[in-house]
Write an enzyme that holds these catalytic residues in place. Structure first.
Site, short mmCIF file in Angstrom:
data_model
loop_
_atom_site.label_atom_id
_atom_site.label_comp_id
_atom_site.label_asym_id
_atom_site.label_seq_id
_atom_site.Cartn_x
_atom_site.Cartn_y
_atom_site.Cartn_z
N CYS A 1 51.88 45.56 36.03
CA CYS A 1 52.93 46.57 36.01
C CYS A 1 54.06 46.12 36.92
O CYS A 1 53.85 45.30 37.81
CB CYS A 1 52.38 47.91 36.48
SG CYS A 1 51.08 48.48 35.40
N TYR B 1 42.45 45.97 25.88
CA TYR B 1 42.41 46.25 27.32
C TYR B 1 41.36 47.32 27.62
O TYR B 1 41.51 48.48 27.20
CB TYR B 1 43.81 46.69 27.76
CG TYR B 1 43.97 47.13 29.18
CD1 TYR B 1 43.25 46.55 30.23
CD2 TYR B 1 44.89 48.11 29.51
CE1 TYR B 1 43.44 46.95 31.54
CE2 TYR B 1 45.10 48.52 30.81
CZ TYR B 1 44.36 47.93 31.83
OH TYR B 1 44.55 48.34 33.13
N HIS C 1 40.09 48.53 34.57
CA HIS C 1 40.76 49.36 35.57
C HIS C 1 40.44 50.84 35.49
O HIS C 1 41.08 51.64 36.17
CB HIS C 1 42.29 49.15 35.50
CG HIS C 1 42.70 47.79 35.93
ND1 HIS C 1 43.62 47.02 35.23
CD2 HIS C 1 42.30 47.02 36.97
CE1 HIS C 1 43.77 45.85 35.85
NE2 HIS C 1 42.98 45.83 36.90
N ASP D 1 40.78 45.65 42.09
CA ASP D 1 41.33 44.43 41.52
C ASP D 1 42.43 43.87 42.44
O ASP D 1 42.50 42.67 42.66
CB ASP D 1 41.90 44.74 40.13
CG ASP D 1 42.29 43.49 39.36
OD1 ASP D 1 41.82 42.41 39.73
OD2 ASP D 1 43.05 43.63 38.39
#
Ligand code: ADP
Ligand code: SF4
Length: 696
Positions: free
Chosen positions: A40, A179, A182, A275
C-alpha cells in the site's frame, strides 16, 4: 521497446550474479530475483499518476517485478477512506495501463493484487452491506456488521475475481495475484476458524475452508493463466498459536494442499503488523524460520520478505534454498534503486530501510506515502523528484550548513550532489544530531542508518567539507561569508510540561527534579520513583520508560491518551510497546494529565472528570513538546537588520524550523537543496491530481 533493466553491470561482484538470474513464473519470466511485493502507498485510486510514477521508478531502479497495492474489485468491498487501488469496471483501466507502461518501459514485470476485503471493510463510501464467510462485526470500529455469504454470493465473488483478472490482463499485467494474506480479506477469512463458522461445504474442515481459495485460484488460472503468472499470496503464520494458521499446522497444511496450484508462492506472516514489524521489534530476516518450509513442499518458485537490504543475505537465502525471489516492500521504498546499485557494484550507496514504518503511517492516515530514508518517496510525480537524479546547481555558489542532524546532513548531501561548495559545521563530536543519540536507545540501532548513509555519501564528495566540534555563533557565521546559510540546529525537549494537554507551564516546587528525554539520552543520573508525562505520544516516552525500568527504577508513565505511545498505532507497534512496558513492570496511568510538580510527588488530573490525585515522584520526566534551537537564527537576523552584510538567503530547516519526525527533518533538508536557486513559489508547490468532473 524494452530497455534492459540493468544498464551497467561491469562492476558487479560475481558473488551477486545469482541475484540477476531470470526466474520463470508460469508463462512469464522475471528478469531477475528482485521482487517488489504488493504494498500500500496511500496514492492508489486517489493519486494514480503519483502511484504510477513511483512504481515506474522502482522498475527503473532494477526491481524485476513491481506490483500494485491491494486492488478492490467490487463496490461491496472497499476500505475508504484508506486509499487502495480500485478495479471495479473498465473505467478504472487507464490508471493501471499507465502503471504497466511505466514498469514495462524498464523491462520489469507488472503484478496486480486484486482483493475482496470482506469483513475487513465497512464500505463507508459505497454503503453496500459487507459480506464475509460468517455474519460478524467488521474489523474496523464502525458499528457495522457483515452478512454471511450464501451460495449465490460465493458464485458472484468468484465471477468478480475472474472479471478483475481479465481486466488486469487487458491493462497489461503479467502477474495476477490471488490474495489470501494479512487477515484482511474474504479469502483469508474463509480459511480461518476464527472468522468462518459455516456449516456448508465452505466451512468446518480445512478441506472445506480452503475450497473458495482453491476455486478462485482455478478460476483465475483458467481465465488468464495462459499468458499471466498466477501468484498466491498467503500468510503461513499468524503468531496466534492454536487460534490461527501456523507454519506448524494449518498454514503448512494449506501450502501442502495447494502446492502446485499457483505459479508462484508469495508467503509471509499475517496480519500486517506481523509482516511489517519494525526494527524495534524484529531484525532483518525475521520471517525466515516461518516460511522456509514452503520451498520443500512445492516445486513452484517462492518469494518471501524480511526487510532485506543486504545482498549477501539475499544470496544466502537463494543458495540455501529458502527462497527463489527476494521480496521487498520497505527496502524498495527506502531505496528504489537497490538492485541497480548491487548490479553496478555500488553496495555502499544502498540506502537501507531503518524499519521505522513511517511509510505505513501514511497509508494508515490516507495520504501519499513518505519514507524517513527516501525523501523523494511520494514526490516522484507531483514534485518531479527522482530518488537518484537531482538538477545541477543553479550557480557557482557556496553554502554553509550549520548543524549535522538528519536535516543538516541531507541538506549538505543533496546540495553536494547538485555541485555546490558546501561547508557543514557541527558543534558536537559526531554527526547525526538526534539520531546519534536515539540510535543508542533499545531497538533503534538501525535508525543510525539515517546518519551513516549520509555521512558516507558526503565523505565521497570533494565539494562538501565537514567540521566537527564547531559550534558557530552569529558573528562566525557572517564572517564565513557564504552565499547561502542554512540553519539545521535542531530542537530540545522542553521541561515545562506544556504541550497538547497543558497550555501553560506546569508549576514546579523549587528543588523538585524535572528532566527531559535529552537528559536521559545524555546519561543523566535518575532517582526513583520516576514519573514520565507523555503528551508526545510517539516513541520517546515509551522508550524512556523502558530504559529507566531496565535500570531497576520504579517507573510510572502518565499520558492523556487512552494508551501508551498512541501514535504508534500508525506504525503497527502500539500493541507491542504496551505489552513490553506492562511486562517490564512499568505502571501505566492513561487518560490523565499532570497539573503540578511538588517536592516529592506530582498531581494527576483525570482528563474527563478533572478529579485529582497524587503519586510519589523523585524524578519527573516531561515528554510533551520540543523547542527549536533557533537563537542563532534570531541573532543573525538582528545583526543583519543592524547593517551587517548577510548571505543571499538565510533559511531554517528541520527541527530548527519546527520540530517533527526524523522523516520531516530529512524531507525539509532535501526540499531546501532541491529548491535552492528556483524562483520563489507563492502558489501550490506541486502538481495536483484533481477529481474529473462528470459530463452530465
Ligand atoms: P534535525 O532533526 O532538524 O536535523 P537535530 O537536533 O537532530 O535536528 O540536529 C541538530 C544538530 O545541530 C545537532 O547535532 C547539534 O549539535 C547541531 N547544532 C546546534 N546548534 C549548533 C551551532 N550553533 N553550531 C553548530 N552545530 C549546531
Ligand atoms: Fe523503511 Fe522507514 Fe522508509 Fe518505511 S519509512 S521504508 S520503514 S525507512
Amino acid at each position: 521497446m524494452t530497455i534492459p533493466v540493468i544498464h551497467s553491470q561491469d562492476a558487479r561482484d560475481p558473488r551477486y550474479d545469482i541475484l540477476f538470474e531470470p526466474v520463470r513464473i508460469g508463462p512469464v519470466t522475471a528478469p531477475n530475483r528482485f521482487y517488489q511485493v504488493p504494498h500500500c502507498n496511500g496514492m492508489g485510486r486517489e493519486y494514480p499518476s503519483s502511484m504510477a510514477e513511483m512504481r515506474g521508478i522502482k522498475a527503473e531502479g532494477g526491481w524485476g517485478v513491481v506490483c500494485t497495492e491491494q486492488v478492490e474489485i467490487h463496490p461491496s468491498s472497499e476500505l475508504s477512506p484508506v486509499i487502495e487501488g480500485r478495479l471495479w469496471d473498465d473505467a478504472d483501466l487507464p490508471v493501471f495501463q499507465k502503471m504497466c507502461e511505466k514498469i514495462h518501459a524498464h523491462g520489469a514485470l507488472a503484478g496486480i493484487e486484486p482483493c475482496y476485503d470482506g469483513t475487513a471493510a465497512a464500505n463507508r463510501y459505497s454503503r453496500e452491506v459487507p459480506m464475509g464467510p460468517s455474519a460478524r462485526p467488521v474489523a474496523y470500529m464502525d458499528p457495522v456488521q457483515a452478512r454471511a455469504m450464501d451460495a449465490t454470493d460465493i458464485r458472484n465473488l468468484r465471477r468478480w475475481y475472474v472479471d478483475a483478472a481479465r481486466r488486469a490482463r487487458r491493462a497489461g499485467f503479467d502477474i495476477i495475484y490471488v490474495y489470501a494474506g494479512h487477515d484482511l480479506n474474504a479469502l483469508s477469512h474463509f480459511l480461518s476458524r476464527r472468522h468462518n463458522d459455516r456449516g456448508d461445504a465452505y466451512g468446518g474442515s480445512l478441506e472445506n475452508r480452503v475450497r473458495l481459495l482453491r476455486e478462485v485460484l482455478e478460476d483465475t488460472k483458467a481465465a488468464v493463466g495462459d499468458t499471466c503468472g498466477i501468484a498466491l499470496r498467503f500468510g503461513v503464520e499468524e503468531l496466534l498459536g492454536d487460534d490461527g494458521l501456523s507454519s506448524e499446522a494449518e498454514g503448512r497444511d494449506v501450502v501442502e494442499m495447494l502446492a502446485e496450484y499457483p505459479d508462484l508462492w508469495d508467503v509471509n506472516l499475517s496480519g500486517w503488523e506481523n509482516d511489517s514489524m519494525t526494527s524495534r521489534f524484529a531484525a532483518q530476516g525475521f520471517q525466515d524460520s516461518y516460511v522456509s518450509f514452503v520451498k520443500k513442499v512445492t516445486q513452484k518458485p517462492v518469494v518471501g520478505v524480511g526487510r532485506y537490504t543486504s545482498p549477501d543475505a539475499m544470496v544466502s537465502l537463494i543458495r540455501s534454498g529458502a527462497l527463489d525471489l527476494i521480496g521487498a516492500a520497505r527496502p524498495s521504498i527506502a531505496d528504489p534503486f537497490l538492485p541497480r546499485k548491487v548490479a553496478e557494484g555500488r553496495l555502499d550507496d544502498i540506502r537501507e530501510c531503518i524499519g521505522c514504518n513511517i511509510c505505513v503511517s501514511a497509508d494508515y492516515l490516507s495520504v501519499p506515502m513518505r519514507c524517513t530514508q527516501n525523501p523523494t518517496m511520494g514526490e516522484e510525480w507531483r514534485r518531479g523528484w527522482h530518488p537518484e537524479y537531482i538538477p545541477p546547481r543553479h550557480a557557482d555558489a557556496s553554502v554553509l550548513v550549520v548543524g549535522a542532524g538528519p536535516a543538516g546532513l541531507e541538506t549538505a548531501r543533496a546540495l553536494g550532489q547538485r555541485g555546490y561548495g558546501v561547508t557543514l559545521a557541527e558543534s558536537g563530536t559526531v554527526l547525526g544530531g538526534r539520531v546519534a543519540m536515539e540510535r543508542r536507545l533499545p531497538g533503534l540501532s538501525e535508525w543510525g542508518r539515517v546518519a551513516d548513509w549520509r555521512q558516507y555519501q558526503i565523505a565521497q564528495m570533494p565539494n562538501v567539507e565537514t567540521y566537527l566540534d564547531s559550534r558557530l555563533n552569529a558573528e562566525q557565521v557572517l564572517d564565513f561569508a557564504a552565499d547561502h546559510v542554512v540553519l539545521a540546529t535542531g530542537a530540545r525537549w522542553c521541561p515545562s510540561g506544556m504541550g497538547r494537554a497543558n497550555h501553560a507551564p506546569i508549576p514546579v516546587e523549587p528543588g523538585a527534579v524535572v528532566l527531559t528525554p535529552d537528559d536521559i539520552c545524555a546519561g543523566a543520573e535518575v532517582a526513583g520513583p520516576v514519573v514520565i508525562f507523555d503528551d508526545d505520544h510517539y516513541y520517546i516516552g515509551g522508550l524512556t520508560a523502558e530504559v529507566l525500568r531496565a535500570k531497576g527504577l520504579e517507573v510510572t508513565l502518565v499520558t492523556p491518551a487512552a494508551d501508551v505511545s498512541n501514535w504508534t498505532h500508525n506504525t503497527l507497534e502500539q500493541h507491542r510497546i504496551q505489552k513490553r512496558l506492562i511486562e517490564a513492570g512499568v505502571k501505566i496511568i492513561p487518560l490523565h494529565t499532570i497539573t503540578e510538580r511538588e517536592a516529592d510527588n506530582v498531581t494527576l488530573e483525570c482528563v474527563y472528570t478533572e478529579r485529582e490525585h497524587h503519586i510519589a515522584c523523585a524524578t519527573l520526566i516531561m515528554v510533551s513538546m520540543r523547542r527549536p534551537i533557533d537563537g542563532l537564527y534570531h541573532d543573525l537576523q538582528t545583526l543583519i537588520a543592524s547593517g551587517a552584510a548577510g548571505p543571499k538567503t538565510l533559511t531554517r530547516v528541520g527541527d530548527c524550523l519546527a520540530p517533527g519526525t526524523i522523516a520531516v527533518a530529512v524531507w525539509s533538508g532535501h526540499r531546501f537543496a532541491r529548491e535552492l536557486g528556483a524562483p520563489p513559489e507563492d502558489t501550490v508547490p506541486f502538481r495536483r491530481e484533481l477529481p474529473a468532473l462528470a459530463q452530465d
